[in-house]
Motif scaffolding. Sequence first.
Motif, PDB file in Angstrom:
ATOM      1  N   ILE A  10       0.872  -1.183   0.000  1.00  0.00           N
ATOM      2  CA  ILE A  10       0.000   0.000   0.000  1.00  0.00           C
ATOM      3  C   ILE A  10       0.910   1.233   0.000  1.00  0.00           C
ATOM      4  CG2 ILE A  10      -1.608   1.356   1.381  1.00  0.00           C
ATOM      5  CD1 ILE A  10      -2.918  -1.158   2.264  1.00  0.00           C
ATOM      6  N   PRO A  11       0.704   2.155  -0.942  1.00  0.00           N
ATOM      7  CA  PRO A  11       1.582   3.323  -1.010  1.00  0.00           C
ATOM      8  C   PRO A  11       1.456   4.239   0.199  1.00  0.00           C
ATOM      9  CG  PRO A  11      -0.124   3.399  -2.724  1.00  0.00           C
ATOM     10  CD  PRO A  11      -0.306   2.130  -1.984  1.00  0.00           C
ATOM     11  N   ASN A  12       2.458   5.100   0.375  1.00  0.00           N
ATOM     12  CA  ASN A  12       2.499   5.994   1.534  1.00  0.00           C
ATOM     13  C   ASN A  12       1.273   6.887   1.625  1.00  0.00           C
ATOM     14  OD1 ASN A  12       4.936   5.042   2.492  1.00  0.00           O
ATOM     15  ND2 ASN A  12       6.151   6.514   1.316  1.00  0.00           N
ATOM     16  N   GLU A  13       0.770   7.340   0.468  1.00  0.00           N
ATOM     17  CA  GLU A  13      -0.394   8.230   0.484  1.00  0.00           C
ATOM     18  C   GLU A  13      -1.580   7.575   1.183  1.00  0.00           C
ATOM     19  OE1 GLU A  13       1.958   9.375  -3.240  1.00  0.00           O
ATOM     20  OE2 GLU A  13       1.457   7.530  -2.145  1.00  0.00           O
ATOM     21  N   PHE A  14      -1.716   6.254   1.023  1.00  0.00           N
ATOM     22  CA  PHE A  14      -2.798   5.539   1.695  1.00  0.00           C
ATOM     23  C   PHE A  14      -2.462   5.310   3.163  1.00  0.00           C
ATOM     24  CE2 PHE A  14      -3.925   3.545  -2.629  1.00  0.00           C
ATOM     25  CZ  PHE A  14      -4.872   4.518  -2.874  1.00  0.00           C
ATOM     26  N   HIS A  15      -1.199   5.021   3.463  1.00  0.00           N
ATOM     27  CA  HIS A  15      -0.793   4.795   4.857  1.00  0.00           C
ATOM     28  C   HIS A  15      -1.135   6.012   5.725  1.00  0.00           C
ATOM     29  CE1 HIS A  15       1.131   0.896   5.086  1.00  0.00           C
ATOM     30  NE2 HIS A  15       1.742   1.127   3.926  1.00  0.00           N
ATOM     31  N   GLU A  16      -0.928   7.206   5.146  1.00  0.00           N
ATOM     32  CA  GLU A  16      -1.187   8.435   5.907  1.00  0.00           C
ATOM     33  C   GLU A  16      -2.671   8.598   6.217  1.00  0.00           C
ATOM     34  OE1 GLU A  16       0.520  11.487   3.509  1.00  0.00           O
ATOM     35  OE2 GLU A  16       2.576  10.754   3.783  1.00  0.00           O
ATOM     36  N   ALA A  17      -3.518   8.028   5.368  1.00  0.00           N
ATOM     37  CA  ALA A  17      -4.969   8.153   5.574  1.00  0.00           C
ATOM     38  C   ALA A  17      -5.569   6.965   6.315  1.00  0.00           C
ATOM     39  CB  ALA A  17      -5.662   8.315   4.215  1.00  0.00           C
ATOM     40  N   TYR A  29     -18.540   0.451  10.723  1.00  0.00           N
ATOM     41  CA  TYR A  29     -18.898   0.729   9.334  1.00  0.00           C
ATOM     42  C   TYR A  29     -17.822   0.198   8.391  1.00  0.00           C
ATOM     43  CZ  TYR A  29     -21.799   4.157  11.800  1.00  0.00           C
ATOM     44  OH  TYR A  29     -22.686   4.760  12.658  1.00  0.00           O
ATOM     45  N   GLU A  30     -18.164   0.136   7.101  1.00  0.00           N
ATOM     46  CA  GLU A  30     -17.172  -0.207   6.080  1.00  0.00           C
ATOM     47  C   GLU A  30     -16.512   1.077   5.565  1.00  0.00           C
ATOM     48  OE1 GLU A  30     -18.410  -2.988   2.915  1.00  0.00           O
ATOM     49  OE2 GLU A  30     -20.291  -3.176   4.027  1.00  0.00           O
ATOM     50  N   ALA A  31     -15.263   0.955   5.161  1.00  0.00           N
ATOM     51  CA  ALA A  31     -14.574   2.107   4.556  1.00  0.00           C
ATOM     52  C   ALA A  31     -13.487   1.586   3.622  1.00  0.00           C
ATOM     53  CB  ALA A  31     -13.964   2.996   5.631  1.00  0.00           C
ATOM     54  N   TYR A  32     -13.369   2.245   2.462  1.00  0.00           N
ATOM     55  CA  TYR A  32     -12.416   1.808   1.437  1.00  0.00           C
ATOM     56  C   TYR A  32     -11.812   3.039   0.730  1.00  0.00           C
ATOM     57  CZ  TYR A  32     -15.190  -2.522   1.750  1.00  0.00           C
ATOM     58  OH  TYR A  32     -15.858  -3.642   2.194  1.00  0.00           O
ATOM     59  N   PHE A  33     -10.621   2.828   0.217  1.00  0.00           N
ATOM     60  CA  PHE A  33     -10.091   3.764  -0.772  1.00  0.00           C
ATOM     61  C   PHE A  33     -10.731   3.406  -2.109  1.00  0.00           C
ATOM     62  CE2 PHE A  33      -6.436   3.282   2.235  1.00  0.00           C
ATOM     63  CZ  PHE A  33      -6.464   4.573   2.740  1.00  0.00           C
ATOM     64  N   VAL A  34     -11.116   4.431  -2.882  1.00  0.00           N
ATOM     65  CA  VAL A  34     -11.810   4.152  -4.143  1.00  0.00           C
ATOM     66  C   VAL A  34     -11.310   5.082  -5.250  1.00  0.00           C
ATOM     67  CG1 VAL A  34     -13.938   3.297  -3.058  1.00  0.00           C
ATOM     68  CG2 VAL A  34     -13.668   5.756  -3.490  1.00  0.00           C
ATOM     69  N   GLY A  35     -11.687   4.721  -6.479  1.00  0.00           N
ATOM     70  CA  GLY A  35     -11.494   5.618  -7.612  1.00  0.00           C
ATOM     71  C   GLY A  35     -10.099   5.631  -8.210  1.00  0.00           C
ATOM     72  N   GLY A  36      -9.732   6.800  -8.724  1.00  0.00           N
ATOM     73  CA  GLY A  36      -8.497   6.940  -9.483  1.00  0.00           C
ATOM     74  C   GLY A  36      -7.237   6.603  -8.725  1.00  0.00           C
ATOM     75  N   SER A  37      -7.233   6.846  -7.411  1.00  0.00           N
ATOM     76  CA  SER A  37      -6.021   6.562  -6.638  1.00  0.00           C
ATOM     77  C   SER A  37      -5.738   5.063  -6.599  1.00  0.00           C
ATOM     78  CB  SER A  37      -6.146   7.117  -5.213  1.00  0.00           C
ATOM     79  OG  SER A  37      -7.250   6.552  -4.543  1.00  0.00           O
ATOM     80  N   PRO A  46       1.755   7.979 -10.383  1.00  0.00           N
ATOM     81  CA  PRO A  46       1.652   8.885  -9.223  1.00  0.00           C
ATOM     82  C   PRO A  46       0.198   9.041  -8.773  1.00  0.00           C
ATOM     83  CG  PRO A  46       3.012   9.857 -10.959  1.00  0.00           C
ATOM     84  CD  PRO A  46       2.388   8.635 -11.544  1.00  0.00           C
ATOM     85  N   ILE A  47       0.008   9.126  -7.471  1.00  0.00           N
ATOM     86  CA  ILE A  47      -1.335   9.293  -6.901  1.00  0.00           C
ATOM     87  C   ILE A  47      -1.564  10.771  -6.609  1.00  0.00           C
ATOM     88  CG2 ILE A  47      -2.797   8.758  -4.920  1.00  0.00           C
ATOM     89  CD1 ILE A  47      -1.233   6.131  -4.682  1.00  0.00           C
ATOM     90  N   HIS A  48      -2.751  11.255  -6.962  1.00  0.00           N
ATOM     91  CA  HIS A  48      -3.050  12.666  -6.734  1.00  0.00           C
ATOM     92  C   HIS A  48      -4.024  12.834  -5.565  1.00  0.00           C
ATOM     93  CE1 HIS A  48      -0.774  13.690 -10.294  1.00  0.00           C
ATOM     94  NE2 HIS A  48      -1.465  12.793 -10.985  1.00  0.00           N
TER      95      HIS A  48
END
Length: 403
Positions: A10-17, A29-37, A46-48
């Motif tokens: 998992i990239p750092n950008e996700f680790h921070e969140a 509750y459920e929670a996920y990273f979604v979409g372009g990232s 690169p993740i924006h």
Amino acid sequence: MAIIVRMVEIPNEFHEALPILQKIESAGYEAYFVGGSVRDTILKRPIHDVDIATSAYPSEVKALFKRTVDTGIEHGTVMILDHGTGYEVTTFRTESGYQDYRRPDHVTFVRSLKEDLKRRDFTINALALAENGQITDLFGGLSDMRKHIIRAVGDPNERFNEDALRMMRATRFASQLDFQIEDATLAGIARHSQLLEKIAVERSHTEFVKMMLGTDANNGLKIMIQTDLYQHVPVLSHYLNQLQQIAETDFTLTNEVQIWALLAFKFGLNSQETASFLKKWKTANKIINDVILTVELLFAIQRGQVANLTLYRAGSENVVNAVTVLADTAKTAGLVERYEHLAIKNKHQLKMTGGELIKRGILKPSPQLGEVLNYLEQNVVAGKIKNETEELVKAAVNFLNED
């Protein structure tokens, strides 16, 4: 059928969140990273923006965090500021009614990830990444990525009627990712291309610029021509032959000025026509000015008559822009070096001011001051007068005597 795979890293950008996801999940509750990232992570791009989707309703999300902002509460989006960086968290939702072909008339919050992913535009964007690295893929997005395919989720006709901008997004992804648009999705774009006129020009402008900066931009142009999208954006419909010629060449552009300069140059537009063209695209004034200067230089290069003053007027960045757009080393050889060796790069480097001319009693305050300074500036750039104070004084006196 849902496919769940485990990501290795998992990239750092996700680790921070992750603390946000974990706090939502700890509340049940459920929670996920979604979409372009998620898409860009898999493609090692690169993740924006890191977007989070959850089964928690907006009021439930706000109750979990101390600092939140209602950035799009009517659509279920809350920004969480608890961890320094703002993260947008959006409730799973379904949508209906798209009278403006852009935004839903009705949004219904739901608890189902599947229902939320069903409303996404393309399969490669309909992916959800859990905090443990598992990816949920309900519509074959991972397979389409491996095949380098852009495919609408479900019926492309429905997706494009919901949001007509998705047609430009598909074209942009084809350019950025060097993917091909799947046949049914491509046919849907061609069938509904006229709906793009329902979209604000600023939105199409953003997608078009991103497309033209993509790694396979000529592919994007070909798709716009093939599907008739080019007919439903400002001005391009008048220049089909030129667009086709551009689409048949490999070009690599690095900024927005170069995009518009390439088009205006190939269209044969003068400065006034270029300004009119770009205003119809709602382009920023600074961009318009730089495009005009770049195109002036391009025509001068084409004529083989590049004066120092033309380089000077263009400025450093636009000299580079012109060289990049033309992509012809034989015609542009030495231009950057010529610019670097100009006696001055801007009027502030001129070793003479209006105040100095007045102080020496050469002139009194008057419009003539501007004329003299302009004369000195142009002749220093042309190499006819040295940029030395006493030389400039003599030149000013001579100019006034001749006048």
